[in-house]
Design an enzyme around this catalytic site. Structure first.
Site, mmCIF file in Angstrom:
data_model
loop_
_atom_site.group_PDB
_atom_site.id
_atom_site.type_symbol
_atom_site.label_atom_id
_atom_site.label_comp_id
_atom_site.label_asym_id
_atom_site.label_seq_id
_atom_site.Cartn_x
_atom_site.Cartn_y
_atom_site.Cartn_z
ATOM 1 N N HIS A 139 -9.677 -29.127 -39.706
ATOM 2 C CA HIS A 139 -10.299 -27.835 -39.398
ATOM 3 C C HIS A 139 -9.653 -27.289 -38.122
ATOM 4 O O HIS A 139 -9.925 -27.786 -37.030
ATOM 5 C CB HIS A 139 -11.813 -28.073 -39.224
ATOM 6 C CG HIS A 139 -12.604 -26.870 -38.823
ATOM 7 N ND1 HIS A 139 -13.899 -26.960 -38.331
ATOM 8 C CD2 HIS A 139 -12.307 -25.535 -38.846
ATOM 9 C CE1 HIS A 139 -14.356 -25.749 -38.076
ATOM 10 N NE2 HIS A 139 -13.409 -24.872 -38.355
ATOM 11 N N GLY A 176 -21.214 -34.426 -37.865
ATOM 12 C CA GLY A 176 -20.689 -35.228 -36.762
ATOM 13 C C GLY A 176 -21.788 -36.093 -36.195
ATOM 14 O O GLY A 176 -21.858 -37.306 -36.433
ATOM 15 N N SER A 177 -22.712 -35.458 -35.467
ATOM 16 C CA SER A 177 -23.819 -36.202 -34.854
ATOM 17 C C SER A 177 -24.652 -36.935 -35.901
ATOM 18 O O SER A 177 -25.103 -38.056 -35.662
ATOM 19 C CB SER A 177 -24.733 -35.243 -34.092
ATOM 20 O OG SER A 177 -23.969 -34.380 -33.300
ATOM 21 N N MET A 224 -9.405 -24.887 -35.336
ATOM 22 C CA MET A 224 -10.054 -23.824 -34.544
ATOM 23 C C MET A 224 -9.034 -23.411 -33.491
ATOM 24 O O MET A 224 -9.131 -23.734 -32.306
ATOM 25 C CB MET A 224 -11.351 -24.365 -33.922
ATOM 26 C CG MET A 224 -12.451 -24.535 -34.972
ATOM 27 S SD MET A 224 -13.824 -25.558 -34.414
ATOM 28 C CE MET A 224 -13.194 -27.169 -34.809
ATOM 29 N N MET A 232 -9.253 -28.104 -31.644
ATOM 30 C CA MET A 232 -9.666 -26.954 -30.812
ATOM 31 C C MET A 232 -8.598 -26.684 -29.766
ATOM 32 O O MET A 232 -8.101 -27.620 -29.130
ATOM 33 C CB MET A 232 -10.973 -27.269 -30.101
ATOM 34 C CG MET A 232 -12.086 -27.657 -31.047
ATOM 35 S SD MET A 232 -13.589 -27.994 -30.129
ATOM 36 C CE MET A 232 -14.661 -28.525 -31.450
ATOM 37 N N MET A 281 -19.254 -21.680 -41.304
ATOM 38 C CA MET A 281 -19.714 -22.317 -40.064
ATOM 39 C C MET A 281 -21.206 -22.041 -39.896
ATOM 40 O O MET A 281 -21.649 -20.892 -39.950
ATOM 41 C CB MET A 281 -18.958 -21.757 -38.856
ATOM 42 C CG MET A 281 -17.516 -22.220 -38.728
ATOM 43 S SD MET A 281 -17.269 -24.010 -38.701
ATOM 44 C CE MET A 281 -18.225 -24.514 -37.260
ATOM 45 N N ASP A 301 -20.498 -26.559 -41.994
ATOM 46 C CA ASP A 301 -20.163 -27.336 -40.801
ATOM 47 C C ASP A 301 -21.016 -26.908 -39.614
ATOM 48 O O ASP A 301 -20.948 -25.754 -39.181
ATOM 49 C CB ASP A 301 -18.667 -27.086 -40.505
ATOM 50 C CG ASP A 301 -18.132 -27.897 -39.345
ATOM 51 O OD1 ASP A 301 -18.875 -28.705 -38.770
ATOM 52 O OD2 ASP A 301 -16.935 -27.715 -39.026
ATOM 53 N N GLY A 302 -21.805 -27.845 -39.108
ATOM 54 C CA GLY A 302 -22.545 -27.615 -37.867
ATOM 55 C C GLY A 302 -24.045 -27.812 -38.016
ATOM 56 O O GLY A 302 -24.695 -27.134 -38.819
ATOM 57 N N SER A 324 -17.506 -35.747 -39.236
ATOM 58 C CA SER A 324 -16.630 -35.178 -38.198
ATOM 59 C C SER A 324 -16.449 -36.196 -37.080
ATOM 60 O O SER A 324 -17.412 -36.568 -36.400
ATOM 61 C CB SER A 324 -17.253 -33.900 -37.637
ATOM 62 O OG SER A 324 -16.616 -33.584 -36.408
ATOM 63 N N HIS A 368 -13.397 -35.454 -41.459
ATOM 64 C CA HIS A 368 -13.294 -34.094 -40.936
ATOM 65 C C HIS A 368 -12.710 -34.168 -39.521
ATOM 66 O O HIS A 368 -13.243 -34.855 -38.649
ATOM 67 C CB HIS A 368 -14.670 -33.432 -40.936
ATOM 68 C CG HIS A 368 -14.649 -31.981 -40.583
ATOM 69 N ND1 HIS A 368 -14.268 -30.994 -41.454
ATOM 70 C CD2 HIS A 368 -14.960 -31.343 -39.415
ATOM 71 C CE1 HIS A 368 -14.359 -29.815 -40.865
ATOM 72 N NE2 HIS A 368 -14.760 -30.003 -39.616
ATOM 73 N N GLY A 381 -16.861 -24.874 -31.809
ATOM 74 C CA GLY A 381 -16.458 -25.268 -30.459
ATOM 75 C C GLY A 381 -17.073 -26.547 -29.944
ATOM 76 O O GLY A 381 -16.466 -27.231 -29.123
ATOM 77 N N GLY A 398 -23.106 -31.193 -32.059
ATOM 78 C CA GLY A 398 -24.475 -31.354 -31.580
ATOM 79 C C GLY A 398 -25.274 -30.075 -31.390
ATOM 80 O O GLY A 398 -26.307 -30.091 -30.732
ATOM 81 N N ASP A 436 -11.500 -32.066 -36.310
ATOM 82 C CA ASP A 436 -11.675 -30.770 -35.637
ATOM 83 C C ASP A 436 -10.647 -30.568 -34.528
ATOM 84 O O ASP A 436 -10.680 -31.264 -33.510
ATOM 85 C CB ASP A 436 -13.061 -30.717 -34.990
ATOM 86 C CG ASP A 436 -14.160 -30.530 -36.011
ATOM 87 O OD1 ASP A 436 -14.102 -29.542 -36.767
ATOM 88 O OD2 ASP A 436 -15.085 -31.370 -36.054
HETATM 89 C C1 DX5 Z 1 -17.889 -27.577 -34.418
HETATM 90 C C2 DX5 Z 1 -17.070 -28.462 -35.346
HETATM 91 C C3 DX5 Z 1 -17.909 -29.384 -36.130
HETATM 92 C C4 DX5 Z 1 -18.728 -30.367 -35.354
HETATM 93 C C5 DX5 Z 1 -19.999 -30.623 -36.104
HETATM 94 O O1 DX5 Z 1 -17.096 -26.598 -33.896
HETATM 95 O O2 DX5 Z 1 -16.313 -27.685 -36.232
HETATM 96 O O3 DX5 Z 1 -17.169 -30.039 -37.149
HETATM 97 O O4 DX5 Z 1 -18.079 -31.581 -35.101
HETATM 98 O O5 DX5 Z 1 -20.805 -31.432 -35.346
HETATM 99 P P1 DX5 Z 1 -22.375 -31.580 -35.604
HETATM 100 O O6 DX5 Z 1 -22.519 -32.150 -36.991
HETATM 101 O O7 DX5 Z 1 -22.767 -32.528 -34.526
HETATM 102 O O8 DX5 Z 1 -22.982 -30.234 -35.475
HETATM 103 ZN ZN ZN Z 2 -15.387 -28.667 -38.054
#
Ligand code: DX5
Ligand code: ZN
Length: 220
Positions: free
Chosen positions: A66, A197-198, A68, A37, A137, A175-176, A8, A33, A142, A145, A35
């Site tokens: 994705h 992501g992280s 949101m 928002m 999820m 995801d997450g 991500s 990925h 949102g 991390g 995201d």
């Molecule tokens: C959260 C996103 C994720 C996010 C995941 O709302 O949909 O894709 O970037 O990040 P990590 O892997 O850091 O939880």
């Molecule tokens: Zn996502």
């Protein structure tokens, strides 16, 4: 089933985004990925079409978008034009989910349907045939991390059984809060598309990606 890593870019360093994305590809990640928002469906605002257009074609990776976003059907066509290969919408955000999936397909993209942690996965039952991917999820959407919600494992297992019972071999994305330390559990529960992501972008991107790929391959 093929296991896929979807880094991500929410956790990337945007000063050098293109370079960082290429490093994930060179280390084995097949998806990007992305995201989106809107500040309404989720509290935060991230990025949208212009960023997607500018990374389109940078690598061979699949653009996994994705959304949101409330009533995402309004934006499906534009995201497809900007390069989205997969468009995932939230079940909770759509007035007519089936029509939204049809709209995604009409644009030539694959459709994903996502559920937030408190939405029962059973609500996905009517769409199991129609969509190509289902996104569970494992944090409240949102922010990057956050910590993985352990109950997500049971939700992944239930969804995989629902698909198996119908003889459907479809992708389950999660995801997450996924890192090297817990990805094996997520794969064992039945997921095959792993968002991080992280876990990818914080620290050494090559090392992080390669380690994820080793674990993903060992569960194929
Ligand atoms: C959260 C996103 C994720 C996010 C995941 O709302 O949909 O894709 O970037 O990040 P990590 O892997 O850091 O939880
Ligand atoms: Zn996502």
């Amino acid at each position: 089933m093929k296991n896929i890593l979807a880094p991500s870019i929410l956790s990337a360093d945007f000063k050098v985004l293109g370079d960082q994305i290429c490093r994930t590809e060179q280390s084995g990640a097949r998806y990007i990925h992305f995201d989106v928002m809107d500040g309404i469906f989720v509290p935060s605002i991230s990025f949208g079409m212009p960023v997607l257009s500018s990374i389109k074609g940078l690598t061979e990776q699949v653009l996994d978008v994705h959304l949101m976003v409330t009533e995402p059907v309004r934006y499906v066509e534009e995201f497809a034009k900007c390069g989205a290969d997969i468009i995932t919408v939230h079940l909770e955000a759509c007035e007519d989910l089936s029509a939204t999936i049809d709209a995604i397909h009409r644009c030539g993209a694959k459709a994903g349907v996502s559920v937030k942690p408190k939405t029962p996965v059973e609500e996905l039952a009517p769409y199991l045939d129609q969509a190509e991917m289902f996104l569970v999820m494992s944090v409240e959407p949102g922010f990057g991390g956050q910590e993985f919600i352990p109950e997500s494992l049971e939700r992944i297992r239930s969804l995989r059984s629902m698909l198996d019972e119908r003889g459907l071999e479809k992708d389950i994305e999660v995801d997450g809060g996924i890192y090297h330390s817990n990805v094996a559990e997520v794969l064992r529960a039945g997921a095959n598309v792993i968002v991080s992501g992280s876990g990818v972008y914080k620290g050494n991107i090559e090392d992080n990606t390669q380690r994820f790929m080793e674990i993903l391959k060992s569960y194929e």
